[in-house]
Scaffold this active site. Structure first.
Site: not given
Ligand code: PGA
Length: 247
Positions: A9, A11, A94, A96, A166, A172, A212
């Site tokens: 991914n 991003k 996702h 985010e 996730e 991150g 991560s």
């Protein structure tokens, strides 16, 4: 029985030029991979990435999709547009997008249906915040997210869904869920699917871990019985890291 699926991914990181260069670097490094290898990237570079990945075992995916086919939705990108250029996978929901772009469980469900209408493999993201984990509602929450995401799908469609667990606090941050924590939640997701569609269907669904994941922790996470792959952000941006993780 389930083929592992490792999806990058990217991003909002690579540009067209650096993305194409990375696909060219990655392809020979992962050509013998047993796992399914996917790279998900911003819309703008998908045509170039698909071209760069032609003839390789790397599948290309989008990081989002809109749930209407066409119309007055300024700034959105539709399933027919992605289909036409040869996209195969799409990340949906996702964290985010949920956090910054008003994605809800309901829009996730609409997008999953749209993905199937156009033959994409949806990678549906679920996961809890640190606060939710501390309240002890992690499994309740991911079950809730999973149930709504899959609402209205038939068993044949559900078998093809990829769920990415996730934990938001691990994305991150360099903080990975322990393999026990990740396995527990991935198993809860599979159990939830088994309750809805039966064990045989649930046994075919691939559940990834994301947050991560990197070459140094991937082996332990992927050794868990209910973890069938990974959705990888930071460690997917450099061909060397991502290919190490895949190998
Ligand atoms: P990360 O991102 O690997 O950088 O934690 C994972 C993701 O958000 O999919």
């Amino acid at each position: 029985m389930r083929r592992e699926i490792l999806a990058a991914n990217w991003k909002m990181n690579h540009t067209n030029a650096s993305g194409v260069a990375m696909i060219k670097e990655l392809a020979p490094l992962v050509k013998d991979a047993k796992a399914e290898v996917v790279v998900c990237a911003p819309y703008l570079m998908l045509t170039d990435l698909i071209e760069a990945a032609r003839g390789t075992n790397i599948g290309i995916g989008a990081e989002n999709i809109y749930f209407e086919d066409k119309g007055a939705f300024t700034g959105e990108v539709s399933a027919p547009m992605l289909k036409e250029i040869g996209v195969e996978y799409v990340i949906i929901g996702h964290s985010e997008r949920r956090q910054y772009f008003n994605e809800t469980d309901e829009t996730v469900n609409k997008k999953v249906h749209k993905a199937f209408e156009y033959g994409f493999t949806p990678i549906v993201c679920v996961g809890e915040s640190l606060e939710q984990r501390d309240y002890g509602v992690t499994n309740d929450l991911v079950r809730y997210q999973t149930k709504i995401a899959l609402f209205g799908l038939d068993a044949e469609q559900v078998k093809k869904v990829v769920i990415a667990y996730e934990p938001v606090w691990a994305i991150g941050t360099g903080r990975t869920a322990t393999s026990e924590q990740a396995e527990e939640v991935c198993k809860a997701i599979r159990d939830c699917i088994a309750e809805l569609y039966g064990q045989a269907v649930a046994d075919e669904v691939r559940v990834q871990y994301g947050g991560s994941m990197k070459p140094s922790n991937a082996e332990e996470l992927l050794a868990q019985p209910n973890i069938d792959g990974g959705l990888i952000g930071g460690a997917s941006l450099v061909a060397d890291d991502f290919s190490k993780l895949i190998r």
